[in-house]
Design an enzyme around this catalytic site. Sequence first.
Site, mmCIF file in Angstrom:
data_model
loop_
_atom_site.group_PDB
_atom_site.id
_atom_site.type_symbol
_atom_site.label_atom_id
_atom_site.label_comp_id
_atom_site.label_asym_id
_atom_site.label_seq_id
_atom_site.Cartn_x
_atom_site.Cartn_y
_atom_site.Cartn_z
ATOM 1 C CB CYS A 208 8.868 -4.740 13.692
ATOM 2 S SG CYS A 208 8.549 -6.513 13.735
ATOM 3 C CB CYS B 42 0.752 7.873 11.336
ATOM 4 S SG CYS B 42 1.251 7.561 9.622
#
Length: 392
Positions: free
Chosen positions: A197, A350
């Site tokens: 999530c 990232c």
Amino acid sequence: MSLPPLVEPAADLSIDEVRRYSRHLIIPDVATAGQKRLKNARVLCVGAGGLGSPALMYLAAAGVGTLGIVEFDTVDESNLQRQIIHGQSDIGRPKAESARDSVREINPYVNVVVHNEALDNDNVMEIFAQYDLIVDGTDNFATRYMVNDAAVLLGKPYIWGSIYRFDGQASVFWAEHGPCYRCLYPEPPPPGMVPSCAEGGVLGVLCASIGAIQVTEAIKLLTGVGDSLLGSLMVYDALEMSYRKIRLRKDPNCAICGENPTVTGLIDYDDFCGAVSDEAQAAALGSTITATELKDWQDSGKPIELIDVREPAEWEIVRVPGARLVPKGEFLNGNALADLPQDRQIVLYCKSGVRSAEALAAVKAAGFKDAVHVQGGVVSWVKTVDPSLPVY
């Protein structure tokens, strides 16, 4: 599947409790006996986050006598979009303590037991043994398999939920009467295949939808009313507002609850699930830099090609100056490799370093042996280089 009540009734309800739970007491299927069972129940919530928040609040409101909270994290501002048990003033507090205070405010008759620690192989059996029922609100595969295995080994039922973007799933697992989590998912997905999530996002209110299903199942198991989700998987699509129920069967070849189990105790779940693939670990070995090193490279004018491998929505929130966006999938399918420059060192990042390590493996396999990735990703950049930027 209909099951007998999980717990025996408490001796009595006080006058104040009768007033508080009157809307339960006038339901024939619950009545006084059912409410007494709830009062006598001991339920553990694993996690006080997206699913744990609504679960704890409604379990408390329902009158579950003892609620355990196992949670090691602290409240972050990004939690408040969905973790409704916490508030603005709780930022920085241990989640377990914040959740405890909210539960006490909802229902002072509930005994709250705080386990302000990470659940692991060393404590899971001892903690689980203290409760009748487990509600699993975890968000990573390693902990999910550990929760399942501990519950099977102890003969405990538990209620599982999962959320991602607009989709949710829920089920009841109890190996003595039906399938366990491993019957549904014998093996974890390959590392990096299913984003968390934190990487992919989640609609905040989806937590309430799935958490409410979990609490409904908990009340039914504790009181012995209705048919539980044991043997079924509930799948919810919030965009289409649709629910599907999929039949689950106990797997006779299940590694832990099958006829000839090969898992007879707790295992190394991080190794089993592989947070990062072997290829990514090998690629990152000796090819990892810190955010501070990246800043030094930029300030010195070192010729680098800085590439952000996250998704476009994440790029819009925050980015490292000088980077360009190429999502990880473009490296894994090979589309981005031909466009990589040969005259500059490739630097990938990232959010946290997991996806960039996976992309790094593909880049190195294509011949860019001096490519590196940034440990801790953009989160580390914000914390150590530019705290003025947002963290999501």
